[in-house]
Design a protein around this motif. Structure first.
Motif, PDB file in Angstrom:
ATOM      1  N   SER A  63     -32.359 -21.688  15.841  1.00 32.13           N
ATOM      2  CA  SER A  63     -32.430 -20.313  16.303  1.00 32.13           C
ATOM      3  C   SER A  63     -31.427 -19.436  15.559  1.00 32.13           C
ATOM      4  CB  SER A  63     -32.166 -20.265  17.812  1.00 32.13           C
ATOM      5  OG  SER A  63     -32.204 -18.946  18.275  1.00 32.13           O
ATOM      6  N   THR A  64     -30.207 -19.934  15.399  1.00 30.43           N
ATOM      7  CA  THR A  64     -29.181 -19.170  14.695  1.00 30.43           C
ATOM      8  C   THR A  64     -29.561 -18.958  13.233  1.00 30.43           C
ATOM      9  OG1 THR A  64     -27.476 -20.018  16.174  1.00 30.43           O
ATOM     10  CG2 THR A  64     -26.728 -19.117  14.071  1.00 30.43           C
ATOM     11  N   LEU A  65     -30.064 -19.998  12.585  1.00 25.02           N
ATOM     12  CA  LEU A  65     -30.488 -19.853  11.186  1.00 25.02           C
ATOM     13  C   LEU A  65     -31.603 -18.820  11.066  1.00 25.02           C
ATOM     14  CD1 LEU A  65     -30.394 -23.588  10.093  1.00 25.02           C
ATOM     15  CD2 LEU A  65     -28.965 -21.753   9.158  1.00 25.02           C
ATOM     16  N   LYS A  66     -32.556 -18.881  11.969  1.00 25.95           N
ATOM     17  CA  LYS A  66     -33.650 -17.903  11.944  1.00 25.95           C
ATOM     18  C   LYS A  66     -33.112 -16.498  12.181  1.00 25.95           C
ATOM     19  CE  LYS A  66     -37.937 -16.495  14.004  1.00 25.95           C
ATOM     20  NZ  LYS A  66     -38.799 -16.504  15.129  1.00 25.95           N
ATOM     21  N   ASP A  67     -32.234 -16.337  13.175  1.00 27.77           N
ATOM     22  CA  ASP A  67     -31.663 -15.026  13.477  1.00 27.77           C
ATOM     23  C   ASP A  67     -30.862 -14.466  12.308  1.00 27.77           C
ATOM     24  OD1 ASP A  67     -32.807 -15.114  15.981  1.00 27.77           O
ATOM     25  OD2 ASP A  67     -30.931 -15.589  17.035  1.00 27.77           O
ATOM     26  N   ASN A  68     -30.345 -15.348  11.462  1.00 24.83           N
ATOM     27  CA  ASN A  68     -29.576 -14.918  10.297  1.00 24.83           C
ATOM     28  C   ASN A  68     -30.455 -14.746   9.051  1.00 24.83           C
ATOM     29  OD1 ASN A  68     -26.429 -14.724  10.684  1.00 24.83           O
ATOM     30  ND2 ASN A  68     -27.188 -16.300  12.073  1.00 24.83           N
ATOM     31  N   GLY A  69     -31.750 -14.844   9.226  1.00 24.33           N
ATOM     32  CA  GLY A  69     -32.682 -14.524   8.147  1.00 24.33           C
ATOM     33  C   GLY A  69     -32.997 -15.639   7.177  1.00 24.33           C
ATOM     34  N   GLY A 148     -28.882 -31.425  -1.227  1.00 21.20           N
ATOM     35  CA  GLY A 148     -29.283 -32.337  -0.165  1.00 21.20           C
ATOM     36  C   GLY A 148     -28.162 -32.604   0.819  1.00 21.20           C
ATOM     37  N   ILE A 149     -28.535 -32.643   2.096  1.00 24.07           N
ATOM     38  CA  ILE A 149     -27.589 -32.951   3.164  1.00 24.07           C
ATOM     39  C   ILE A 149     -28.203 -34.027   4.051  1.00 24.07           C
ATOM     40  CG2 ILE A 149     -26.417 -32.084   5.227  1.00 24.07           C
ATOM     41  CD1 ILE A 149     -26.407 -29.306   3.964  1.00 24.07           C
ATOM     42  N   GLN A 150     -27.419 -35.050   4.341  1.00 22.09           N
ATOM     43  CA  GLN A 150     -27.895 -36.087   5.264  1.00 22.09           C
ATOM     44  C   GLN A 150     -27.601 -35.649   6.693  1.00 22.09           C
ATOM     45  OE1 GLN A 150     -26.353 -40.092   4.794  1.00 22.09           O
ATOM     46  NE2 GLN A 150     -28.115 -40.919   5.892  1.00 22.09           N
ATOM     47  N   PHE A 151     -28.660 -35.631   7.511  1.00 26.78           N
ATOM     48  CA  PHE A 151     -28.510 -35.240   8.908  1.00 26.78           C
ATOM     49  C   PHE A 151     -27.902 -36.382   9.706  1.00 26.78           C
ATOM     50  CE2 PHE A 151     -29.802 -35.066  13.309  1.00 26.78           C
ATOM     51  CZ  PHE A 151     -29.439 -33.772  13.647  1.00 26.78           C
ATOM     52  N   LYS A 152     -26.837 -36.061  10.426  1.00 27.79           N
ATOM     53  CA  LYS A 152     -26.212 -37.013  11.344  1.00 27.79           C
ATOM     54  C   LYS A 152     -26.281 -36.472  12.764  1.00 27.79           C
ATOM     55  CE  LYS A 152     -23.123 -38.654   7.723  1.00 27.79           C
ATOM     56  NZ  LYS A 152     -23.003 -37.675   6.679  1.00 27.79           N
ATOM     57  N   GLN A 158     -24.130 -28.197  10.824  1.00 27.93           N
ATOM     58  CA  GLN A 158     -23.633 -26.829  10.762  1.00 27.93           C
ATOM     59  C   GLN A 158     -22.397 -26.745   9.867  1.00 27.93           C
ATOM     60  OE1 GLN A 158     -23.425 -24.663  14.417  1.00 27.93           O
ATOM     61  NE2 GLN A 158     -22.114 -23.083  13.540  1.00 27.93           N
ATOM     62  N   GLN A 159     -21.519 -27.729   9.955  1.00 20.72           N
ATOM     63  CA  GLN A 159     -20.335 -27.745   9.089  1.00 20.72           C
ATOM     64  C   GLN A 159     -20.738 -27.857   7.620  1.00 20.72           C
ATOM     65  OE1 GLN A 159     -17.931 -30.970  10.540  1.00 20.72           O
ATOM     66  NE2 GLN A 159     -17.309 -29.859  12.382  1.00 20.72           N
ATOM     67  N   ASP A 160     -21.679 -28.777   7.325  1.00 20.21           N
ATOM     68  CA  ASP A 160     -22.140 -28.951   5.943  1.00 20.21           C
ATOM     69  C   ASP A 160     -22.792 -27.675   5.407  1.00 20.21           C
ATOM     70  OD1 ASP A 160     -21.229 -31.581   5.941  1.00 20.21           O
ATOM     71  OD2 ASP A 160     -23.215 -32.439   6.355  1.00 20.21           O
ATOM     72  N   LEU A 161     -23.597 -27.018   6.229  1.00 16.32           N
ATOM     73  CA  LEU A 161     -24.243 -25.778   5.806  1.00 16.32           C
ATOM     74  C   LEU A 161     -23.213 -24.670   5.599  1.00 16.32           C
ATOM     75  CD1 LEU A 161     -27.400 -25.869   8.111  1.00 16.32           C
ATOM     76  CD2 LEU A 161     -27.359 -26.176   5.624  1.00 16.32           C
ATOM     77  N   SER A 162     -22.215 -24.616   6.456  1.00 16.75           N
ATOM     78  CA  SER A 162     -21.150 -23.604   6.315  1.00 16.75           C
ATOM     79  C   SER A 162     -20.413 -23.772   4.993  1.00 16.75           C
ATOM     80  CB  SER A 162     -20.154 -23.697   7.475  1.00 16.75           C
ATOM     81  OG  SER A 162     -20.767 -23.306   8.667  1.00 16.75           O
ATOM     82  N   LEU A 163     -20.209 -25.020   4.576  1.00 15.10           N
ATOM     83  CA  LEU A 163     -19.538 -25.278   3.300  1.00 15.10           C
ATOM     84  C   LEU A 163     -20.351 -24.757   2.118  1.00 15.10           C
ATOM     85  CD1 LEU A 163     -18.159 -28.884   3.920  1.00 15.10           C
ATOM     86  CD2 LEU A 163     -16.838 -26.748   3.796  1.00 15.10           C
ATOM     87  N   LEU A 164     -21.658 -24.602   2.322  1.00 15.37           N
ATOM     88  CA  LEU A 164     -22.531 -24.063   1.273  1.00 15.37           C
ATOM     89  C   LEU A 164     -22.592 -22.536   1.312  1.00 15.37           C
ATOM     90  CD1 LEU A 164     -25.518 -26.579   1.534  1.00 15.37           C
ATOM     91  CD2 LEU A 164     -23.722 -26.513  -0.220  1.00 15.37           C
ATOM     92  N   GLY A 165     -21.904 -21.934   2.285  1.00 13.39           N
ATOM     93  CA  GLY A 165     -21.919 -20.482   2.403  1.00 13.39           C
ATOM     94  C   GLY A 165     -22.998 -19.948   3.315  1.00 13.39           C
ATOM     95  N   LYS A 174     -26.664 -12.471   5.931  1.00 11.10           N
ATOM     96  CA  LYS A 174     -26.475 -13.758   5.267  1.00 11.10           C
ATOM     97  C   LYS A 174     -25.757 -13.529   3.957  1.00 11.10           C
ATOM     98  CE  LYS A 174     -31.106 -13.911   3.247  1.00 11.10           C
ATOM     99  NZ  LYS A 174     -32.276 -14.676   3.073  1.00 11.10           N
ATOM    100  N   THR A 175     -25.056 -14.542   3.507  1.00  8.73           N
ATOM    101  CA  THR A 175     -24.243 -14.369   2.302  1.00  8.73           C
ATOM    102  C   THR A 175     -24.995 -14.691   1.035  1.00  8.73           C
ATOM    103  OG1 THR A 175     -23.394 -16.615   2.490  1.00  8.73           O
ATOM    104  CG2 THR A 175     -22.114 -14.874   3.541  1.00  8.73           C
ATOM    105  N   GLN A 176     -26.068 -15.459   1.119  1.00  7.57           N
ATOM    106  CA  GLN A 176     -26.818 -15.796  -0.084  1.00  7.57           C
ATOM    107  C   GLN A 176     -28.250 -16.103   0.314  1.00  7.57           C
ATOM    108  OE1 GLN A 176     -24.553 -19.254  -1.260  1.00  7.57           O
ATOM    109  NE2 GLN A 176     -26.151 -20.605  -0.580  1.00  7.57           N
TER     110      GLN A 176
END
Length: 180
Positions: A63-69, A148-152, A158-165, A174-176
């Motif tokens: 939901s948050t990812l969608k809301d952020n475009g 690529g990110i391995q889902f755990k 969310q932390q891994d995605l944040s590291l990507l910006g 959104k930043t990118q």
């Protein structure tokens, strides 16, 4: 029956053929076991349907990812039964069922599947983030130039995605440009 017993007596390629859309449900039921024994297709579908649920934190993250475009697509090895997932979880509220093996006719980690995804999205691989629980699928994505990110779990994702910006703000910024 134990998983080992099942693997020993099931048809070696029936499920993969079903996932790729090469055979339908009736053919799956007919050939599921090598020895031709009866297979309760509706019982299996019912058990699978009952098992569908969101992993803790994932619905909120989507939901948050969608809301952020962010543009989100399913890239899945799954048969036509993906429609049961949609029926129960309403995933299309967050993502598009764009890349299902039963429609595309290919499965992860086939390199051609990743190539077709990039071609369809008309984007460079570095603009995409591929998330999967299986390392071999992630490695294939990386071989195609996709991040690529391995889902755990949802928190580590969310932390891994944040590291990507990738942002997780309440607003619609959104930043990118990224596709998840």
């Amino acid at each position: 029956m134990s998983m080992k017993e099942l693997l020993d007596c099931k048809h070696p390629t029936a499920w993969i053929e079903f996932e790729k859309g090469l055979i339908d449900e009736m053919e799956l039921a007919r050939i599921f076991f090598k020895d031709g024994r009866h297979f309760d297709l509706e019982g299996l579908k019912s058990c699978i349907y009952q098992g569908y649920s969101y992993i803790e934190g994932v619905e909120e993250l989507l939901s948050t990812l969608k809301d952020n475009g962010y543009e989100i697509h399913a890239f899945t090895n799954y048969p036509i039964w993906y429609k049961m997932i949609e029926d129960k979880l309403k995933l299309s509220s967050y993502l598009s069922w764009t890349f299902c093996s039963c429609v595309i006719g290919k499965r992860k980690p086939d390199p051609l599947f990743y190539s077709e995804v990039l071609q369809h999205l008309d984007t460079e691989p570095q603009n995409c983030v591929f998330i999967d629980d299986r390392l071999k699928n992630i490695e294939a994505a990386k071989d195609a130039g996709i991040i690529g990110i391995q889902f755990k779990n949802a928190d580590s994702l969310q932390q891994d995605l944040s590291l990507l910006g990738i942002t997780f703000q309440n607003g619609k910024t959104k930043t990118q440009e990224s596709r998840v």
